[in-house]
Structures are given as structure tokens and as C-alpha cells.
Design a protein around this motif. Structure first.
Motif, PDB file in Angstrom:
ATOM      1  N   PHE A  35       0.812  -1.217   0.000  1.00  0.00           N
ATOM      2  CA  PHE A  35       0.000   0.000   0.000  1.00  0.00           C
ATOM      3  C   PHE A  35       0.846   1.269   0.000  1.00  0.00           C
ATOM      4  O   PHE A  35       0.288   2.375   0.021  1.00  0.00           O
ATOM      5  N   LYS A  36       2.188   1.106  -0.022  1.00  0.00           N
ATOM      6  CA  LYS A  36       3.094   2.252  -0.012  1.00  0.00           C
ATOM      7  C   LYS A  36       2.722   3.222   1.108  1.00  0.00           C
ATOM      8  O   LYS A  36       2.562   4.433   0.891  1.00  0.00           O
ATOM      9  N   ALA A  37       2.582   2.667   2.300  1.00  0.00           N
ATOM     10  CA  ALA A  37       2.157   3.467   3.451  1.00  0.00           C
ATOM     11  C   ALA A  37       2.877   2.968   4.696  1.00  0.00           C
ATOM     12  O   ALA A  37       2.328   2.196   5.477  1.00  0.00           O
ATOM     13  N   ARG A  38       4.109   3.408   4.884  1.00  0.00           N
ATOM     14  CA  ARG A  38       4.894   2.953   6.033  1.00  0.00           C
ATOM     15  C   ARG A  38       4.282   3.407   7.358  1.00  0.00           C
ATOM     16  O   ARG A  38       4.119   2.618   8.289  1.00  0.00           O
ATOM     17  N   ALA A  39       3.963   4.696   7.462  1.00  0.00           N
ATOM     18  CA  ALA A  39       3.466   5.244   8.719  1.00  0.00           C
ATOM     19  C   ALA A  39       2.117   4.638   9.099  1.00  0.00           C
ATOM     20  O   ALA A  39       1.886   4.285  10.261  1.00  0.00           O
ATOM     21  N   THR A  40       1.217   4.520   8.136  1.00  0.00           N
ATOM     22  CA  THR A  40      -0.102   3.963   8.409  1.00  0.00           C
ATOM     23  C   THR A  40      -0.004   2.518   8.875  1.00  0.00           C
ATOM     24  O   THR A  40      -0.702   2.105   9.811  1.00  0.00           O
ATOM     25  N   THR A  41       0.862   1.750   8.237  1.00  0.00           N
ATOM     26  CA  THR A  41       1.038   0.355   8.628  1.00  0.00           C
ATOM     27  C   THR A  41       1.597   0.245  10.042  1.00  0.00           C
ATOM     28  O   THR A  41       1.097  -0.531  10.863  1.00  0.00           O
ATOM     29  N   ALA A  42       2.629   1.028  10.337  1.00  0.00           N
ATOM     30  CA  ALA A  42       3.236   0.983  11.673  1.00  0.00           C
ATOM     31  C   ALA A  42       2.244   1.407  12.745  1.00  0.00           C
ATOM     32  O   ALA A  42       2.137   0.766  13.801  1.00  0.00           O
ATOM     33  N   ALA A  43       1.499   2.476  12.488  1.00  0.00           N
ATOM     34  CA  ALA A  43       0.525   2.956  13.469  1.00  0.00           C
ATOM     35  C   ALA A  43      -0.585   1.934  13.688  1.00  0.00           C
ATOM     36  O   ALA A  43      -1.012   1.691  14.831  1.00  0.00           O
ATOM     37  N   ASN A  79       6.269  -6.399  17.677  1.00  0.00           N
ATOM     38  CA  ASN A  79       7.561  -6.370  16.993  1.00  0.00           C
ATOM     39  C   ASN A  79       7.482  -5.963  15.526  1.00  0.00           C
ATOM     40  O   ASN A  79       8.495  -5.588  14.935  1.00  0.00           O
ATOM     41  N   GLY A  80       6.296  -6.054  14.920  1.00  0.00           N
ATOM     42  CA  GLY A  80       6.157  -5.688  13.511  1.00  0.00           C
ATOM     43  C   GLY A  80       6.570  -4.257  13.217  1.00  0.00           C
ATOM     44  O   GLY A  80       7.442  -4.004  12.374  1.00  0.00           O
ATOM     45  N   PRO A  81       5.978  -3.255  13.915  1.00  0.00           N
ATOM     46  CA  PRO A  81       6.373  -1.855  13.666  1.00  0.00           C
ATOM     47  C   PRO A  81       7.825  -1.583  14.033  1.00  0.00           C
ATOM     48  O   PRO A  81       8.502  -0.816  13.346  1.00  0.00           O
ATOM     49  N   TYR A  82       8.290  -2.202  15.103  1.00  0.00           N
ATOM     50  CA  TYR A  82       9.686  -2.033  15.531  1.00  0.00           C
ATOM     51  C   TYR A  82      10.638  -2.457  14.419  1.00  0.00           C
ATOM     52  O   TYR A  82      11.588  -1.745  14.079  1.00  0.00           O
ATOM     53  N   ALA A  83      10.353  -3.621  13.797  1.00  0.00           N
ATOM     54  CA  ALA A  83      11.199  -4.103  12.708  1.00  0.00           C
ATOM     55  C   ALA A  83      11.089  -3.202  11.480  1.00  0.00           C
ATOM     56  O   ALA A  83      12.089  -2.903  10.822  1.00  0.00           O
ATOM     57  N   LEU A  84       9.890  -2.732  11.176  1.00  0.00           N
ATOM     58  CA  LEU A  84       9.680  -1.895   9.989  1.00  0.00           C
ATOM     59  C   LEU A  84      10.404  -0.562  10.116  1.00  0.00           C
ATOM     60  O   LEU A  84      11.079  -0.111   9.181  1.00  0.00           O
ATOM     61  N   ILE A  85      10.287   0.077  11.273  1.00  0.00           N
ATOM     62  CA  ILE A  85      10.871   1.410  11.452  1.00  0.00           C
ATOM     63  C   ILE A  85      12.389   1.354  11.441  1.00  0.00           C
ATOM     64  O   ILE A  85      13.058   2.214  10.856  1.00  0.00           O
ATOM     65  N   THR A  86      12.957   0.334  12.086  1.00  0.00           N
ATOM     66  CA  THR A  86      14.425   0.266  12.164  1.00  0.00           C
ATOM     67  C   THR A  86      15.064  -0.178  10.856  1.00  0.00           C
ATOM     68  O   THR A  86      16.286  -0.057  10.711  1.00  0.00           O
ATOM     69  N   THR A  87      14.280  -0.666   9.920  1.00  0.00           N
ATOM     70  CA  THR A  87      14.854  -1.142   8.657  1.00  0.00           C
ATOM     71  C   THR A  87      14.363  -0.303   7.478  1.00  0.00           C
ATOM     72  O   THR A  87      15.030   0.635   7.050  1.00  0.00           O
ATOM     73  N   ALA A  88      13.201  -0.643   6.945  1.00  0.00           N
ATOM     74  CA  ALA A  88      12.720  -0.022   5.711  1.00  0.00           C
ATOM     75  C   ALA A  88      12.490   1.477   5.857  1.00  0.00           C
ATOM     76  O   ALA A  88      12.855   2.266   4.977  1.00  0.00           O
ATOM     77  N   VAL A  89      11.879   1.899   6.965  1.00  0.00           N
ATOM     78  CA  VAL A  89      11.610   3.327   7.150  1.00  0.00           C
ATOM     79  C   VAL A  89      12.915   4.108   7.240  1.00  0.00           C
ATOM     80  O   VAL A  89      13.071   5.176   6.621  1.00  0.00           O
ATOM     81  N   SER A  90      13.873   3.590   8.010  1.00  0.00           N
ATOM     82  CA  SER A  90      15.165   4.268   8.136  1.00  0.00           C
ATOM     83  C   SER A  90      15.856   4.390   6.786  1.00  0.00           C
ATOM     84  O   SER A  90      16.437   5.429   6.461  1.00  0.00           O
ATOM     85  N   ALA A  91      15.791   3.326   5.990  1.00  0.00           N
ATOM     86  CA  ALA A  91      16.415   3.353   4.669  1.00  0.00           C
ATOM     87  C   ALA A  91      15.690   4.321   3.737  1.00  0.00           C
ATOM     88  O   ALA A  91      16.319   5.031   2.946  1.00  0.00           O
ATOM     89  N   ASP A  92      14.356   4.377   3.826  1.00  0.00           N
ATOM     90  CA  ASP A  92      13.591   5.317   3.003  1.00  0.00           C
ATOM     91  C   ASP A  92      13.975   6.766   3.307  1.00  0.00           C
ATOM     92  O   ASP A  92      14.228   7.573   2.418  1.00  0.00           O
ATOM     93  N   LEU A  93      14.014   7.075   4.598  1.00  0.00           N
ATOM     94  CA  LEU A  93      14.296   8.450   4.996  1.00  0.00           C
ATOM     95  C   LEU A  93      15.738   8.831   4.707  1.00  0.00           C
ATOM     96  O   LEU A  93      16.045   9.998   4.441  1.00  0.00           O
ATOM     97  N   GLY A  94      16.638   7.861   4.758  1.00  0.00           N
ATOM     98  CA  GLY A  94      18.041   8.136   4.464  1.00  0.00           C
ATOM     99  C   GLY A  94      18.306   8.424   3.010  1.00  0.00           C
ATOM    100  O   GLY A  94      19.388   8.913   2.648  1.00  0.00           O
ATOM    101  N   THR A  95      17.325   8.118   2.155  1.00  0.00           N
ATOM    102  CA  THR A  95      17.442   8.430   0.727  1.00  0.00           C
ATOM    103  C   THR A  95      16.290   9.345   0.291  1.00  0.00           C
ATOM    104  O   THR A  95      15.826   9.285  -0.840  1.00  0.00           O
ATOM    105  N   HIS A  96      15.817  10.159   1.214  1.00  0.00           N
ATOM    106  CA  HIS A  96      14.661  11.017   0.953  1.00  0.00           C
ATOM    107  C   HIS A  96      14.942  12.024  -0.150  1.00  0.00           C
ATOM    108  O   HIS A  96      16.077  12.473  -0.328  1.00  0.00           O
ATOM    109  N   LYS A  97      13.899  12.396  -0.878  1.00  0.00           N
ATOM    110  CA  LYS A  97      14.061  13.296  -2.026  1.00  0.00           C
ATOM    111  C   LYS A  97      14.516  14.697  -1.621  1.00  0.00           C
ATOM    112  O   LYS A  97      15.021  15.455  -2.448  1.00  0.00           O
ATOM    113  N   SER A  98      14.375  15.036  -0.326  1.00  0.00           N
ATOM    114  CA  SER A  98      14.808  16.362   0.118  1.00  0.00           C
ATOM    115  C   SER A  98      16.322  16.501   0.153  1.00  0.00           C
ATOM    116  O   SER A  98      16.841  17.613   0.248  1.00  0.00           O
TER     117      SER A  98
END
Length: 539
Positions: free
Chosen positions: A391-399, A435-454
Motif C-alpha cells: 500500500f506504499k504506506a509505512r506510517a499507516t502500517t506501523a501505526a 515487533n512488527g512496527p519495531y522491525a519496519l521502522i528500524t529497517t525499511a523506514v530508516s532506509a527510506d528516509l536516508g534516501t529522501h528526495k529532500s
């Protein structure tokens, strides 16, 4: 800081290339990257286990109060391999005359053991922020190599206190603090490396599976430490420390931290040939899947490696914090880790202190059952990653997972004692959502933000962003178990209320990002100000 040093292809890969006569395909390199980073971080976690295994030897009276020391088999392994874990008890039985090891065998022994644990976690959390910036400023392969060798050295040196007959508390405290600082090099580095090789399209699922290295490392660390304990508790530190150092050698020989190192283009580049024109969805998928052409370069500036690495620069902590989404996810992880680590540290003890099916279970059985929480967590990490990709929705899934964890934890506390079967099912469900959100934030979310378009001009922020997020989360990881030690004296209901509040705070902190993602799905992206965090840009 500009990175002017010119990196070379890892020597192990150079040797394999000469033997084969040609380069590996991008797909093969990706498998190698996943394997090497998996082994590397499993080594980090394996080297953290000895202190929990030898606590009962250092302080034999740990079976008495304070109650938290009942748990001789802490998170997250429990007693998966019951026969091997029983070996620890057998060693202790053969050492009935052993009075422990000063300075941990006195009345304040448990508090001193707790102090070195807190010292480790505090230095680990603080070191994250420094390590993240260094990881983006230096060659990740060399940074991770020295981090692993340094960690192995200090873990092994802690064990040498046994052979040198050292009983000074400051010796063990200083070594734990040094080990915590070196351990901080691991997570930002491995997440950054994986983020360098995998695009956003399937990053959540891939990293959800890859994140199992934590459990594998804990299991291996427990087995190694317990297996050599009978020869002296010092070996329980020296053996994992040696394995850790060997892992550092493996990283030095075979880890291509960047695609450019082996002749492929940078898939996260924000400038250069990849943005000379607007890419179509098909072109982006081709880049993510194939990393461009299958180049036969030597990895030393040929082909893809000429994508401007010398002109890339790391970002500072303040600049990384300004990336949209970093602060909310960091604070979310603070509470998410508070909940997760409370379960991981205290679940075996909780199980041994509550009735299940009208009976109390032994410490060994409690440890065995607690393992299933971690199994549920592995499934949760994979599921959370897949849904966020779908769904291309990291925050919604984690929440959503954090909110679902609230009823899951309350139901587990209320009905987990009905029977062992019910307890297992509810425990795994709770582990999945916690543990699902914990794993998502420390991996995919961190990698997404580290390559953010800004990020402009090919700035690198993968390791820095990962360090900020996980460093903040690690502070929560230390706070949760600490609060539990006090609240458990009031009853376990108070502990679960704390966990519910933590999960609720974690979900609420993502509210703004969730609203942004929902507006995007509903087609209101153009109405969102440019400063809003769009973590999942339309592709």
C-alpha cells in the motif's frame, strides 16, 4: 564532510572475480549483501548474550530477590534449545560451592549487574548518533570492519577478567561502556548498506525477512556462551568475541557497501544521469531490479563507480533531523522499543510467576514459551514490511500495528492463563503486533528516509538517519525494562498499563504522517504543503 577517499573493491571479491574471469550479476551481489550483513549483525547480537548467560554464575543468589533475577534466560531466545540451555543449570549444580565472582556476589550484586547493563545501553544509544554520522562520512565497509573487531576485542577483554582474577567493578564497567560504543557501529552501517543496494519498491518485505538476524544472533550467542561456560565464565565472553572479530574479517573481504564499488550505478542517486529526465515507472523498476547494465568493471572508478562518489557528502545530525519524518519515527520507535524490549527482557519471568492452566511453570518452561513471542515478532516484521510495500504506506502500517497491539496485550494478560495453548496463541499474536512496527521502522523506514528526495546533490544520510532513529529507540529500550522493575512490585497489571500507554503514544506520534499518506491515497497530494513529509512519493 566531503568524502574524497577513493574506495576499492573488497579483496575477497577481487579474488573471486579473477578466478571466475568476470563480475557477478547485480542479483547475485544483492544476495551476497543480504547474507554478509545478516551474518554481521547476527554476530553483534551474539556478542551481547554472554552477560545474561553468566549472571547466575557471577551472582549465584540471583534466584532470590530482587525477583527480576529469576530470569536466567532473558530475551529473546528463552529456551528454544531446551537441552542446551539446561546445560547452564547443570554447570551451576556442579558448582554449589562457588560463591560467585566479586564484585557481583554481594548483597548489591544484582544492582551492580544492572548498572553495567544500563551503562552498556546508555553508551550504545549515545554512540549511535556519532556512529551514524561517521558511517555516512567514511567507507562503510571499513567502518563496519573496525566496529566489529573493536566490539569483539572488548567483549573478549571482559572475559579476560576471569583469567586475570580481576575483581574491580570499574574494570567491568569501563569495558561494557567501550563495548556499547563499538556496538553502535553495527545497526546504522548494515541498514545503510542494504539501503544502498535495494530500492524502495520491495524494501519493506526484503528487510522484514532480513531482520530475523536479531533472533538468529541471540540463539547462537546463547548456545556459544552456554556451551563453554563449564570451562570458566571468561570463555563465555572470549568465544563470542572471537566470532565477532571473524565476522569483521568476513565484512572486510566480501562486503561491497556501495554498488559503485563493484562497477554498478547508485540506485539512490538524486543527481547525475538518473535525473537528466523524468523516469517512467518501468525505468525505475528496471533500475531497482538490475542496478543498470551488468557492468564488467573492476570496481575502482570504472563504469558505475564513476557516479560521483568523490563529490558525495554526508549530512550533519541537525540536517538529518530536518528530513521530513525522521523526528516522528524516532519518537515512535522510542515507545515501540520500550514495549518490545520490556517483553523481551521480562516475559520469561512473567510466565514463571503467573498460573497457566491453574499451574505454575518452571523457569525453563517459561523460557521455552517466551521464545514463541519472538517467533510471532519475526512473522510480524515480514507481514508489516509486505503490507507497507503493498500500500506504499509505512506510517499507516506501523501505526495500525501499534494500535492493534493494545488489545492484543490486554487480552493476553487477561486470558493467557486459561491454558498453555491459549497462552501460546495470544503470545504470538502480541509478538506479531508489538515487533512488527519495531522491525519496519528500524529497517525499511530508516532506509527510506536516508534516501529522501529532500537530500540534494547526492548527500548521504542512510547511516545518520538510521542512527538517529534507532539511537532514540534504544533509549526507550533501556527505560522500559527499568520501569518494569519498579512497576512489577505493584502487580503485573500496572506493567501492562504502562505497555498500553507506550503503544498508544507510539501510534499517536505517527498521526500527522498517517494523515499525509491517507490524503495522498485519496488524491489530495497537491493540497499538501511542500514541507509535509511525503514518505511514499508517487512513483
Amino acid at each position: 564532510m566531503a568524502m574524497n577517499s577513493k574506495r576499492k573493491t573488497p579483496p575477497g571479491l577481487l579474488l573471486l572475480r579473477r578466478v571466475r574471469g568476470r563480475n557477478w550479476s547485480p542479483k547475485t551481489f544483492r544476495y551476497v549483501i543480504l547474507l554478509v550483513t545478516f551474518i554481521a549483525y547476527a554476530c553483534y547480537h551474539a556478542s551481547r548474550k554472554p552477560s545474561s548467560i553468566v549472571k547466575s554464575v557471577l551472582h549465584p543468589d540471583s534466584s532470590s530477590k530482587p525477583p527480576q533475577e529469576h530470569n536466567k534466560f532473558p530475551w529473546p531466545v528463552g529456551n528454544v534449545f531446551v537441552k542446551r540451555e539446561i546445560g547452564v543449570d547443570e554447570v551451576l549444580l556442579h558448582r554449589k560451592s562457588d560463591k560467585g565472582w566479586a564484585p557481583f556476589n554481594g548483597k548489591d550484586g544484582t544492582s551492580r549487574l544492572g548498572e553495567i547493563d544500563v551503562a552498556f545501553l546508555a553508551c550504545y544509544s549515545i554512540g549511535m548518533y556519532v556512529a551514524g554520522h561517521l558511517g555516512d562520512s567514511l567507507d562503510l565497509r571499513l567502518f563496519l570492519t573496525w566496529g566489529m573487531i573493536g566490539s569483539g576485542f572488548f567483549v573478549g577483554l571482559f572475559g579476560m577478567g576471569y583469567f586475570w582474577n580481576i575483581h574491580a567493578f570499574w574494570f567491568f564497567l569501563v569495558l561494557q561502556m567501550a563495548a556499547g560504543l563499538f556496538q553502535a557501529t553495527g545497526w546504522p552501517s548494515v541498514v545503510a548498506v542494504v539501503g544502498n543496494w535495494f530500492g524502495k519498491r520491495k524494501r519493506g518485505l526484503i528487510m522484514g525477512i532480513w531482520n530475523a538476524h536479531t533472533s538468529v544472533g541471540n540463539i547462537c550467542g546463547s548456545l556459544i556462551a552456554a556451551g563453554v561456560l563449564e570451562y570458566g565464565w571468561g570463555w563465555s565472553f572470549i568465544a563470542p568475541g572471537f566470532v565477532m572479530s571473524l565476522g569483521g574479517v568476513l565484512v572486510y573481504l566480501f562486503l561491497a557497501a556501495y554498488p559503485e564499488d563493484v562497477g554498478f550505478p547508485d540506485i539512490n542517486s538524486n543527481s547525475g544521469k538518473f535525473i537528466k529526465r523524468k523516469r517512467s515507472v518501468e525505468e525505475e523498476e528496471e533500475i531497482e531490479e538490475g542496478l543498470g547494465e551488468d557492468v564488467e568493471g573492476d570496481g575502482e572508478g570504472s563504469s558505475g563507480s564513476g557516479s560521483g562518489y568523490e563529490n558525495k557528502r554526508s549530512v550533519g545530525l541537525l540536517q538529518a533531523c530536518m528530513i521530513p519524518g525522521v523526528i516522528p519515527f524516532a519518537l515512535c520507535l522510542f515507545f515501540s522499543k520500550l514495549v518490545a524490549y520490556t517483553f523481551l527482557y521480562w516475559l520469561p519471568f512473567y510466565l514463571s510467576q503467573t498460573t497457566i492452566g491453574g499451574e505454575y511453570v518452571s523457569v525453563k518452561t517459561a523460557g521455552n514459551l517466551s521464545t514463541l513471542f519472538d517467533v510471532g515478532g519475526i512473522v510480524g516484521g515480514i507481514l508489516c514490511g509486505y503490507i507497507s510495500d503493498k500500500f506504499k504506506a509505512r506510517a499507516t502500517t506501523a501505526a495500525a500495528f501499534m494500535y492493534a497491539a493494545i488489545p492484543a496485550m490486554l487480552v493476553y494478560h487477561s486470558y493467557g492463563g486459561v491454558s498453555q495453548t491459549v497462552n501460546i496463541v495470544l503470545m504470538m499474536v502480541a509478538g506479531l503486533f508489538v515487533n512488527g512496527p519495531y522491525a519496519l521502522i528500524t529497517t525499511a523506514v530508516s532506509a527510506d528516509l536516508g534516501t529522501h528526495k529532500s537530500l540534494q546533490g547526492d548527500s548521504r544520510a542512510l547511516a545518520t538517519v538510521t542512527a538517529i532513529i534507532d539511537g532514540t529507540g534504544s533509549a526507550g529500550a533501556a527505560l522500559g525494562p527499568l520501569l518494569t522493575g519498579f512497576l512489577s512490585t505493584l502487580g503485573w497489571q500496572a506493567v501492562f498499563y504502562m505497555l498500553v500507554v507506550g503503544a498508544l503514544c507510539a501510534g499517536l506520534l505517527l498521526t500527522r504522517l498517517v494523515i499525509t499518506e491517507i490524503r495522498e491515497k485519496l488524491g489530495y497530494v497537491d493540497e499538501v504543503p511542500a514541507s509535509e513529509p511525503l514518505l511514499n512519493e508517487r512513483r
